[in-house]
Design an enzyme around this catalytic site. Structure first.
Site, PDB file in Angstrom:
ATOM      1  N   TYR A 189      38.991  40.137  44.919  1.00 35.48           N
ATOM      2  CA  TYR A 189      40.109  39.629  44.104  1.00 35.48           C
ATOM      3  C   TYR A 189      40.556  40.706  43.110  1.00 35.48           C
ATOM      4  CZ  TYR A 189      42.647  36.799  40.652  1.00 35.48           C
ATOM      5  OH  TYR A 189      43.596  36.312  39.804  1.00 35.48           O
TER       6      TYR A 189
ATOM      7  N   GLU B 196      28.404  45.063  45.604  1.00 29.36           N
ATOM      8  CA  GLU B 196      27.276  44.562  44.802  1.00 29.36           C
ATOM      9  C   GLU B 196      26.243  43.801  45.622  1.00 29.36           C
ATOM     10  OE1 GLU B 196      30.290  43.359  44.945  1.00 29.36           O
ATOM     11  OE2 GLU B 196      30.424  41.226  44.476  1.00 29.36           O
TER      12      GLU B 196
END
Ligand code: XMP
Length: 526
Positions: free
Chosen positions: A100, A188
């Site tokens: 996003y 991540e």
């Protein structure tokens, strides 16, 4: 430091953690409006909220924009906090947008984001198509973790695409002159094979010194607490677990005698636990008080079966007990809790979905009679808290203690909580823990416990029929408690435990082992 701006993805704090693994301090904040930097301290979700002028004052070395559940094209930029302001990209600070965040960067800078023809979820092959500092030393073809329904269609001016996947021609892009980087995948997450390298490259691009250690976090936090609380009086909710113990010792170093630690026995603790916790903390300089509140918790839980309702009742009752103690002491402004990051994220604060209301976060009542609730460990994961505990000189038996949830056995008894069921689960759990300890496998396990199912089934004991409860055993491997795998415990050990439980615990005639991972299950049963 690197600043992470949170747009509501479930794993956002993992980004901060990966940055901290590079020895660079990192904080997660929610973006908000407000005109001056003084508006930054509005409490919201994960960290505090932060606005543009506060970001400019903070002068982080890098900014990361996280993933999130929304579509960027639903926002025009006028709404509070859903799109980064364009000025963020003109601060001469490197910015990395993830998922996003990548799309938000694209839209704000004049590119186009639309719904993708094909969504990508899970492992995806990434192909690097152009040399880039962010991909230095990264394999040209590698597996990344994708989770998106929208994608970048047109890039902003001065951006070039640097990587693609089968269904996402612009899987990474950048404006190298301004150090602006966009990646559609999630570096991540450990499933992104080169993810750590990519985040490390971003840290390099930011020019961070990589000299941050947990001891600087501990020292900085103590100084911050000292500064904030001054000569005020503080009550600390101490459960004997690692989180609240670390919080208590930090506070004791910050405010000394003005701290009182309250251990509430809500009657939902493990076998012998109240006496053990009292023995462990009696000799610390913490003004330790133990309160026996088991009757009132049990009374309030009578007839309640809904897990969220149970959590809220326990959360509220805790607070009421603390308020009463605070009144007796007089002039207590602050309540300290050892809340850690997974408690916060699963309670659905910020822009994330509710998984369960952790008693110390989502389980809190609307009205709390303290000036402020202080949570010094709110942005840390469990293993980081353990590291902080070691820095503070806490003994290893407290630091490496397996976690025990605040609502205790209340969420390990499915359905109504009664005194009889508490006794059953306490006895079964004590046997399980004893055998795990004897087998020497405790250090390998993240958490292990018995939970009482609400299911009764037929058995045969002696020559007679029984119709008793089934107890479930759970043991998980995890370090951050956000995801977990069921441990493959040796069958011989499980067999011994099962035999002992059915023979020694009245009311149990069946023992089950939970083989589910998290997700889709959670670690606790409720
Ligand atoms: P779940 O069940 O959400 O648990 O996978 C993740 C970790 O959090 C602990 N847990 C809690 N800890 N208050 C706490 O202090 C709570 O309300 C709470 N609920 C779950 C759980 O034991 C596991 O370590």
């Amino acid at each position: 430091m690197i600043l992470v701006l949170d747009f509501g993805g479930q794993y956002n704090q993992l980004i901060a953690r990966r940055v901290r693994e590079n020895h660079v301090y990192c904080e997660v904040h929610t973006l908000t409006g407000g005109k001056t930097s003084a508006d930054k301290n509005v409490k919201s979700g994960l960290g505090t909220a932060i606005n543009f002028s506060a970001i400019r004052d903070l002068q982080p070395e890098g900014i990361i924009l996280t993933g999130g559940p929304q579509s960027v094209y639903n926002f025009s930029g006028k709404e509070q906090g859903f799109l980064p302001p364009e000025e963020i990209f003109n601060l001469n600070i490197p910015v990395l947008g993830i998922c996003y965040g990548a799309q938000a960067m694209t839209q704000v800078l004049g590119g186009a984001v639309k719904k993708s023809e094909v969504s990508e979820y899970g492992k995806t092959n990434l192909k690097i198509i152009r040399d880039s500092k962010i991909f230095a030393g990264v394999e040209k073809n590698s597996v990344v973790w994708m989770s998106h329904t929208d994608r970048i269609f047109d890039l902003p001016k001065d951006f070039v695409a640097t990587a693609s996947s089968e269904n996402c021609p612009i899987a990474a892009a950048e404006n190298p002159a301004k150090n602006l980087y966009a990646v559609q995948f999630h570096p991540e997450v450990l499933h992104t094979v080169e993810g750590k390298k990519i985040l490390s490259n971003f840290v390099e691009i930011c020019g961070c010194r990589r000299d941050w250690q947990m001891d600087s976090f501990v020292a900085d936090k103590i100084a911050e607490l000292k500064n904030k609380i001054g000569a005020g009086k503080v009550l600390c909710a101490l459960s004997g677990g690692v989180d609240s113990s670390v919080a208590a010792v930090m506070l004791s170093k910050a405010v000394g005698k003005n701290l009182t630690c309250v251990f509430v026995d809500h009657g939902l603790l493990r076998k012998n636990e109240p006496a053990e916790v009292e023995a462990a903390f009696k000799n610390y300089d913490l003004n330790f008080i133990k309160i026996d509140a088991s009757e009132r918790f049990l009374t309030r839980l009578r007839g309640v079966t809904d897990p969220e309702r149970k959590r809220k009742i326990i959360g509220e009752e805790f607070i009421r007990v603390f308020e009463e103690v605070a009144k007796k002491i007089g002039a207590v402004d602050y309540l300290v809790q050892g809340t850690i990051y997974p408690d916060v994220i699963e309670s659905g604060l910020g822009k994330s979905a509710v998984i369960k209301s952790h008693h110390n976060v989502g389980g809190l009542p609307d009205f709390v009679d303290f000036k402020e609730i202080v949570e010094p460990l709110r942005l840390l994961f469990k293993d980081e808290v353990r590291e902080a505990g070691r820095q503070l000189g806490l003994p290893e038996n407290i630091v490496s203690r397996q976690p025990f949830p605040g609502p205790g056995l209340g969420i390990r008894i499915i359905g109504e909580v009664t005194a009889e069921k508490i006794k059953i689960v306490q006895d079964a759990d004590a046997i399980y823990r004893e055998e795990i300890f004897k087998a020497g496998i405790a250090p390998e396990l993240g958490q292990y416990f018995a939970a009482l199912t609400n299911m009764r089934s037929v058995g045969v004991m002696g020559d007679g029929r029984t119709y008793d409860y089934a107890i479930a055993l759970r043991a998980v491997l995890t370090s951050d408690f956000m995801t977990a795998e069921a441990a493959q415990i040796d069958w011989k050990i499980l067999n011994t435990v099962a035999n002992r439980i059915v023979n020694e615990v009245k009311g149990i005639n069946r023992v089950l082992y939970d083989c589910t991972s998290k997700p889709p299950a959670t670690i606790e049963f409720e």
